[in-house]
Enzyme design. Structure first.
Site, PDB file in Angstrom:
ATOM      1  N   GLU A   1      45.009  33.800  42.241  1.00 52.06           N
ATOM      2  CA  GLU A   1      44.155  34.911  42.641  1.00 52.06           C
ATOM      3  C   GLU A   1      43.651  34.659  44.059  1.00 52.06           C
ATOM      4  OE1 GLU A   1      41.013  35.963  39.863  1.00 52.06           O
ATOM      5  OE2 GLU A   1      39.623  36.391  41.518  1.00 52.06           O
TER       6      GLU A   1
ATOM      7  N   GLU B   1      34.088  39.374  48.124  1.00 52.41           N
ATOM      8  CA  GLU B   1      33.224  39.670  46.985  1.00 52.41           C
ATOM      9  C   GLU B   1      31.798  39.753  47.498  1.00 52.41           C
ATOM     10  OE1 GLU B   1      34.473  37.745  42.971  1.00 52.41           O
ATOM     11  OE2 GLU B   1      34.889  36.241  44.508  1.00 52.41           O
TER      12      GLU B   1
END
Length: 291
Positions: free
Chosen positions: A178, A183
Site C-alpha cells: 500500500e 492522509e
C-alpha cells in the site's frame, strides 16, 4: 576614430555584455539551499500518461473511476469505521471543474447495515508501475474525518474492489503493498502524512511514515506529489519533501512495489466524529500521472 579609441569602445561594450550575462545567470538560477525543497521532476517522468482534469459537469467519469461500495465481511470498513460508501451523486460529483467527494451525516441503509454517515470511495480503472503522481486538492475538515488519496496493488484480494472484480485478486493486505500519498485526520488539523504499508510494517504498527504541517489543508488547494521509481519513493507537498522510502534490503516484505498499482480516493469517518459534524468535502482540481 583612433585605433586606441576603437579598442577602448569595444572593451567597454564587451564588459557591459559580459556583466549582463553574469547578472542574468545568477538571476535565473533558483536558490536550492533550503533543505527538502524539491526543485525538479525526475527527468524520466515527463510524459503525461493518465489524468482526470474534472472538466465535465455531473457524475464522475465512469470510464476512469469505479465506486467501491461493498462492505467487508465484518459489516464495517476496517478499523471500526462507521460510514457507508455510496455511488450517489450526493457523495461524489463534478462541478465547476472540480471533483467533490462529500462526507455527510445521514442515516443510510445498504448491504443489510444501517449507518449514520455516508461518503465515497473511488478506485481508478488505470494502474501503473513507477511514475510521478500529482494531485491538487483541498481536504475535508472536522474531528473524526479521515480523508486519504492512496494506492493499492491491483493484485489485492479484496472482494468488491475494482481490480479484484476483474480477476486480479491473489494477495492479501498488507503483503500486496500500500502507498499512502496523503492522509489527514481532522483531529490533527493541517498535519498531512504519507506512508507505505507492507509485510515489514503495517496498520497501527506502520514504521515507514512521515509528514508535515501545512497551512490551510481544508481551506486552500495544495499540490501533493509522489515520485515512485524502482529504487525509492519520495513524498512532497507544494515542493517540500517530507518522507522518502528507500529500504536497504528489498524483498517481498519491504518492496512489493514493482508491479501495477491503482489510485484510491476516499473519506472515512472514525467513531469519534464530532457530534456536530454535518458534511464536508474533499475537492480535487486534478490528478495527473507522468512516466
Amino acid at each position: 576614430m583612433t585605433n586606441e579609441l576603437k579598442t577602448y569602445t569595444l572593451f567597454i561594450i564587451g564588459f557591459i555584455f559580459l556583466s549582463y550575462l553574469i547578472f542574468a545567470f545568477f538571476k535565473e538560477t533558483p536558490d536550492t539551499s533550503k533543505e527538502n525543497i524539491v526543485t525538479s521532476l525526475n527527468p524520466k517522468f515527463d510524459v503525461l500518461v493518465w489524468s482526470d482534469e474534472f472538466d465535465v459537469e455531473g457524475t464522475i467519469n465512469q470510464e476512469k473511476w469505479f465506486h467501491q461500495t461493498k462492505l467487508p465481511p465484518s459489516g464495517s470498513w476496517w478499523g471500526g469505521l462507521i460510514q457507508h460508501y455510496t455511488n450517489r451523486d450526493t457523495n461524489s460529483y463534478v462541478k465547476d471543474g472540480y471533483l467533490h467527494l462529500v462526507a455527510k451525516k445521514e442515516s443510510f441503509e445498504a448491504h443489510g447495515e444501517v449507518k449514520e454517515y455516508t461518503a465515497a470511495r473511488l478506485n481508478s480503472k488505470f494502474a501503473f508501475t513507477y511514475g510521478r503522481v500529482e494531485i491538487r486538492a483541498k481536504l475535508p475538515a472536522g474531528i473524526g474525518t479521515w480523508p486519504a488519496i492512496w494506492m493499492l496493488n491491483k493484485n489485492i484480494d479484496e472482494d468488491g474492489a475494482y481490480w479484484d472484480n476483474q480477476g486480479f485478486g491473489t494477495t492479501k493486505w498488507p503483503f500486496c503493498g500500500e502507498i499512502d500519498i496523503l492522509e489527514h485526520w481532522g483531529k490533527n488539523q493541517d498535519y498531512v502524512s504519507s506512508a507505505v504499508h507492507n509485510g515489514s510494517g503495517y496498520g497501527s504498527d506502520v514504521k515507514n511514515i512521515g509528514g508535515q504541517n501545512i497551512k490551510g489543508a481544508s481551506t486552500k488547494f495544495h499540490n501533493y506529489v509522489l515520485e515512485w521509481s524502482k529504487d525509492k519513493m519520495i513524498f512532497s507537498i507544494d515542493g517540500v519533501e517530507h518522507y522518502k522510502y528507500q529500504p536497504t534490503i528489498k524483498n517481498s516484505d519491504t518492496w512489493p512495489y514493482d508491479s501495477d498499482y491503482y489510485i484510491i480516493l476516499n473519506i472515512a469517518i472514525e467513531p469519534d466524529i464530532d457530534p456536530n459534524f454535518v458534511e464536508s468535502p474533499m475537492v480535487v482540481d486534478y490528478i495527473r500521472v507522468y512516466q
